[in-house]
Enzyme design. Sequence first.
Site, PDB file in Angstrom:
ATOM      1  N   GLU A   1     -11.742 -14.292 -30.144  1.00  0.00           N
ATOM      2  CA  GLU A   1     -12.212 -13.438 -29.175  1.00  0.00           C
ATOM      3  C   GLU A   1     -11.311 -13.403 -27.890  1.00  0.00           C
ATOM      4  O   GLU A   1     -11.136 -12.274 -27.332  1.00  0.00           O
ATOM      5  CB  GLU A   1     -13.652 -13.297 -29.228  1.00  0.00           C
TER       6      GLU A   1
ATOM      7  N   ASP B   1     -19.632  -7.323 -39.300  1.00  0.00           N
ATOM      8  CA  ASP B   1     -20.095  -7.594 -40.507  1.00  0.00           C
ATOM      9  C   ASP B   1     -21.495  -6.774 -40.415  1.00  0.00           C
ATOM     10  O   ASP B   1     -22.075  -6.418 -39.325  1.00  0.00           O
ATOM     11  CB  ASP B   1     -20.437  -8.989 -40.920  1.00  0.00           C
TER      12      ASP B   1
END
Length: 248
Positions: A26, A208
Amino acid sequence: MENDAAAGPAAPGAPSVVVIAAMAEEAAAFAAFATDPPVEPVGGAPWFVTVDGARVALVRSGIGFTNATIAAARCFHLFGSTVPMISIGSAGGLATDVELGDVVVGRHYVNLNADATVFGYRLGQVPGMPERYAADTHLVDHALDAVVPFRVREHVIGSSEVFVADQRAQALRAVFPDVGAVDMESAAIAQFAHVHDVPFVSVRGISDLCAPTGEQFRLHLDDASDRAARVAVGLVTARHRALASPAS
């Protein structure tokens, strides 16, 4: 000098913003947009990078509430309460209207772990704290205005240190019907920012949809991180230009 103001461990002088990412992937997604990306993995102390002229302190905090709070506290003591904090990275989509590939900008945040209902508090409310932590409205608006080729939407972000899979997702939807996305850090930083009056927003790419296993998350972590980083870059750039513009 090895540790100068352009890139390297934190040096004197406040940055335009602080960007906090939990995971190396990230942090790397945001660093990829810098003109002077770190020469080694970002971790622990802030590293200065430059994004479209804005000086940014980039931090990889580690996963979870405690790591996120430590990172926020460290930056607060280095730079004070006037430097905004932006949490970036991935999240699971909880609400049925949130889709894989979306980016969710948190307008409000809730601690999904908190349960003091026996004392009259709302589920998700830490005693003595508000039911929801509010993001800085200007930061939210800058994020929503980012010009990107995918959907960016505002929603409530909930945080828990339990990875949310299908059965837990069903339970959370029942008791937190307004929560759109779930992660492991945003609410912790939001609480710190609330207590210390620091402008804050979290920008999360949906990796997700709270699937039964973590495979969907692993497959889409990189692209979710990239999407969140692109929105964060748009936010940082818009804020930097707004501050640099002479008052009318």
